[in-house]
Design a protein around this motif. Structure first.
Motif, PDB file in Angstrom:
ATOM      1  N   MET A 134       1.080  -1.496   0.115  1.00 33.59           N
ATOM      2  CA  MET A 134       0.005  -0.158  -0.323  1.00 33.59           C
ATOM      3  C   MET A 134       0.842   1.226  -0.044  1.00 33.59           C
ATOM      4  SD  MET A 134      -3.218  -0.918  -0.908  1.00 33.59           S
ATOM      5  CE  MET A 134      -4.039   0.743   0.498  1.00 33.59           C
ATOM      6  N   LYS A 135       2.086   1.464   0.540  1.00 30.29           N
ATOM      7  CA  LYS A 135       3.065   2.236   0.775  1.00 30.29           C
ATOM      8  C   LYS A 135       3.533   2.226  -0.838  1.00 30.29           C
ATOM      9  CE  LYS A 135       3.233   2.457   5.757  1.00 30.29           C
ATOM     10  NZ  LYS A 135       4.757   1.772   6.876  1.00 30.29           N
ATOM     11  N   MET A 136       3.738   1.862  -0.798  1.00 29.03           N
ATOM     12  CA  MET A 136       4.518   2.002  -2.391  1.00 29.03           C
ATOM     13  C   MET A 136       2.899   2.540  -3.829  1.00 29.03           C
ATOM     14  SD  MET A 136       6.649  -1.655  -2.899  1.00 29.03           S
ATOM     15  CE  MET A 136       7.151  -1.824  -4.051  1.00 29.03           C
ATOM     16  N   THR A 137       2.167   2.048  -3.165  1.00 28.68           N
ATOM     17  CA  THR A 137       0.693   2.972  -4.410  1.00 28.68           C
ATOM     18  C   THR A 137      -0.197   3.691  -3.496  1.00 28.68           C
ATOM     19  OG1 THR A 137      -0.070   0.443  -3.386  1.00 28.68           O
ATOM     20  CG2 THR A 137       1.491   0.128  -5.523  1.00 28.68           C
ATOM     21  N   PHE A 138      -1.117   3.051  -3.470  1.00 33.07           N
ATOM     22  CA  PHE A 138      -2.604   4.253  -3.086  1.00 33.07           C
ATOM     23  C   PHE A 138      -1.957   4.847  -2.153  1.00 33.07           C
ATOM     24  CE2 PHE A 138      -3.951   1.285  -5.902  1.00 33.07           C
ATOM     25  CZ  PHE A 138      -5.098   1.652  -6.823  1.00 33.07           C
ATOM     26  N   TYR A 139      -1.502   4.374  -0.939  1.00 33.37           N
ATOM     27  CA  TYR A 139      -1.164   5.107   0.517  1.00 33.37           C
ATOM     28  C   TYR A 139      -0.335   5.825  -0.215  1.00 33.37           C
ATOM     29  CZ  TYR A 139      -0.274   5.439   5.274  1.00 33.37           C
ATOM     30  OH  TYR A 139       0.492   5.847   7.091  1.00 33.37           O
ATOM     31  N   GLY A 140       1.170   5.852  -0.395  1.00 38.17           N
ATOM     32  CA  GLY A 140       2.051   6.494  -0.278  1.00 38.17           C
ATOM     33  C   GLY A 140       1.505   7.822  -1.356  1.00 38.17           C
ATOM     34  N   GLN A 141       0.661   7.113  -2.556  1.00 36.12           N
ATOM     35  CA  GLN A 141       0.641   8.280  -3.476  1.00 36.12           C
ATOM     36  C   GLN A 141      -0.632   9.526  -2.316  1.00 36.12           C
ATOM     37  OE1 GLN A 141       1.608   9.472  -6.534  1.00 36.12           O
ATOM     38  NE2 GLN A 141       0.075  10.480  -7.020  1.00 36.12           N
ATOM     39  N   PHE A 142      -1.359   8.975  -1.712  1.00 41.62           N
ATOM     40  CA  PHE A 142      -2.627   9.862  -1.802  1.00 41.62           C
ATOM     41  C   PHE A 142      -2.861   9.744   0.123  1.00 41.62           C
ATOM     42  CE2 PHE A 142      -5.161   8.304  -4.515  1.00 41.62           C
ATOM     43  CZ  PHE A 142      -4.688   8.641  -5.564  1.00 41.62           C
ATOM     44  N   VAL A 143      -1.680   9.129   0.600  1.00 46.93           N
ATOM     45  CA  VAL A 143      -2.055   9.813   2.482  1.00 46.93           C
ATOM     46  C   VAL A 143       0.236  10.123   2.816  1.00 46.93           C
ATOM     47  CG1 VAL A 143      -1.653   8.615   4.688  1.00 46.93           C
ATOM     48  CG2 VAL A 143      -3.161   8.032   3.051  1.00 46.93           C
TER      49      VAL A 143
END
Length: 626
Positions: A134-143
């Protein structure tokens, strides 16, 4: 303490105790947009309709801010196609991540099933690997990170490139629809209503309806809170306090966002909204009797003698009482009463009653909203206002500006009124409290103009955040099914016109007296260009810090960073929180980006353009320097 006395009492106590703390006026940034004098042809200024490419130069921002006359003859132009400036804060891995996430958001199956797919991924990969993914994708992008310490590097990096932060702790309960509906009905129905259904005099719009109890339905860009008990409201207040402290520690001119529904039982917001709307409609009825319907809100000025006669005939009060109401400061100019005078009359009228009352036009009587409030309900109402007061005071003490988010229209009249009361107290020296205006509403312009006029008369700083709105589908569906007028503008173009009308009105006010402030919270590039054009025409300098821009973290960097590099106050909404607890937020980001990315390929094309530029220039291992 009775329900109707809470707001005046809170205002008075806060006024006596408020500490005046001066905040920093602004930030200093390097600029990559030139200031350029308009060409003169035939003695007239040549209008520039579009932003053109300009050479990057260093400008003395302090000198610009000192010399107002010179600033008014200068034009600042931004090139939103300059990918080098837009993405200079991102390394190549971040650009590739953005491309991947935005592309995934265009696949309907992935978006529609995003919650289920994330749950499945967690089971397949395990918690630790899932979080890394998640931190490499969606979480990293928006959070930004998991807590207020882990977000500091990103905040400092953005600040180095001219972009500030609006901190937003984005943790939500992961409730089922049934659980959400039950909580909402329990929280929005009073004890009197439970004992005797139908005893209240509220319109159906301002009552709870189980089929719309889950307020998350049809909402893709706003966090939702459900009331559980007073202890939970205290915990949520503490979360907001931590955001305020973190924002104050991270920058000298930060914002923090709060939601009223997180701070108390929503029953109070429904009831208070019903009262405010009833009284405003009563004013409109009296205006219609004087042949003044269909005007803008502040254009309706009632003739005093006719008004007294109408009120007497309706049985609102006896002749002596009505005469006493319209004395001193309640008397408008030239023997007239406008909506603001009327609102101040309501304060006096309701403060002498044991219960809030509303006018019944059919019977000509003033009727109590409810027969009774329990002692606990009155305490809950008071605690909600006290929490708002605590947050406002902490914002002042920490040098942070507080933005109150807009919510559904059946809550919003009360939210706006409570925000207004805080502005009257805390915005005397600086714009500390900002109200949010949803421009997809038909009444948006009236709301902005009325509130601004009050700030003029009372001499405090007007602070507004303009958004298009987050609840359109839900609002329309609710209005149609329950049976009341749709509050939303008929189409997207009407909303654009409303947004620009409200924005231009606030900019004109800034131009005239410099006591208004506005956050242009928009991902719409045309709206941003419209704002820049109006600022150029009016000679409003970005260094005055009167006009701010705002976008969500991970979206529209091609707008945010060029503005920040050019010296404009621009902010990212920065969500943070543990991975598992921000899943509902990430789910909505996926839903929102599907429509956003399908509607425009521009951001992805700019990302590809910058990647290709770097590869051709041998910048395979590009790292931001700051």
């Amino acid at each position: 303490m009775s329900y109707n006395k809470v707001v005046p009492a809170l205002v008075k106590s806060s006024s006596d105790n408020i500490k005046r703390i001066c905040l920093s006026h602004g930030r200093f940034r390097s600029t990559v947009a030139s200031t350029q004098r308009d060409e003169v042809e035939g003695g007239k200024e040549k209008q520039v309709d579009e932003c053109t490419v300009v050479k990057a130069v260093q400008a003395d921002l302090i000198t610009q801010s000192k010399n107002t006359t010179e600033a008014q003859t200068q034009k600042i132009e931004i090139d939103f196609d300059n990918t080098h400036e837009a993405y200079k804060s991102k390394d190549n891995i971040e650009l590739l991540r953005s491309l991947l996430v935005f592309k995934l958001c265009t696949f309907d199956f992935l978006v529609d099933k995003n919650k289920e797919l994330m749950d499945l991924s967690k089971k397949v990969f395990g918690q630790r690997l899932f979080e890394r993914l998640m931190k490499m994708t969606f979480y990293g992008q928006f959070v930004a990170g998991e807590d207020h310490n882990s977000i500091k590097p990103l905040i400092h990096k953005n600040q180095a490139f001219g972009v500030g932060s609006v901190l937003d702790y984005s943790v939500e309960e992961d409730l089922t629809q049934e659980e959400a509906e039950k909580k909402e009905m329990d929280a929005c129905v009073s004890e009197a209503e439970k004992e005797s259904p139908g005893v209240d005099h509220r319109e159906k719009k301002y009552k709870a309806h189980r089929q719309f109890g889950d307020r998350r339905g049809g909402v893709v860009s706003a966090r939702t809170y459900f009331y559980a008990d007073e202890a939970k409201c205290d915990n949520q207040m503490e979360t907001f306090l931590n955001c305020i402290k973190a924002s104050g520690g991270a920058s000298v001119d930060g914002f923090s966002a709060i939601k009223m529904t997180a701070l108390g039982r929503p029953q109070f917001l429904l009831q208070f909204s019903a009262v405010l709307v009833k009284w405003r409609r009563f004013f409109n009825l009296l205006a219609a009797q004087q042949g003044k319907s269909g005007m803008d809100a502040l254009e309706q000025k009632l003739e005093l003698e006719q008004l007294k006669e109408s009120l007497t005939q309706l049985g609102v009060g006896n002749k002596d009482d009505i005469e006493n109401w319209f004395t001193g400061e309640k008397l408008g100019p030239s023997g007239t009463i406008d909506l603001l005078d009327w609102n101040s009359l309501i304060n006096d009228r309701t403060s002498i009653s044991n219960l809030l009352v509303i006018p019944n036009v059919e019977t000509g009587q003033l009727e109590p909203l409810l027969r009774k409030f329990t002692v606990e309900e009155e305490k809950q109402m008071k605690r909600m206002l006290q929490r708002v007061d605590v947050l406002a005071k902490h914002a002042v003490e920490n040098g942070v500006r507080l933005m109150v988010d807009a919510e559904q229209t059946y809550f919003q009249p009360a939210i706006s009124r409570l925000t207004l009361e805080m502005q009257r107290i805390f915005n005397r020296e600086k714009p500390i409290i900002f109200n949010t205006y949803q421009c997809y509403l038909k009444e948006a312009y009236d709301n902005v103009s009325v509130d601004m006029e009050l700030s003029r008369r009372e001499g405090w700083y007007f602070g507004a955040k303009l958004v298009r709105g987050a609840y359109m589908y839900q609002e329309r569906s609710r209005a149609e099914e329950i049976g009341y007028e749709d509050p939303i503008n008929p189409d997207y173009e009407a909303t654009n016109r409303m947004y620009h009308k409200c924005l231009e009105f606030v900019l004109e006010e800034i131009n005239h007296n410099r006591k208004a402030n506005v956050m242009v919270a928009s991902h719409n590039e045309d709206t941003v260009k419209f704002t820049l054009e109006k600022m150029n025409q009016m000679g409003l300098s970005p260094t005055e810090n009167k006009v701010y821009f705002g976008q969500l973290l991970g979206m529209c960097d091609q707008i945010s960073f060029p503005l920040g590099q050019a010296g404009f106050p621009v902010y990212k909404y920065v969500p943070y929180g543990p991975v598992n607890e921000v899943i509902p937020y990430l789910s909505r980001r996926a839903l929102e980006n599907r429509g956003f990315m399908k509607g425009s390929q521009r951001e992805r094309s700019l990302l590809w353009k910058e990647l290709k530029r770097r590869l051709l220039n041998g910048q395979i291992l590009y790292k931001p320097v700051y």
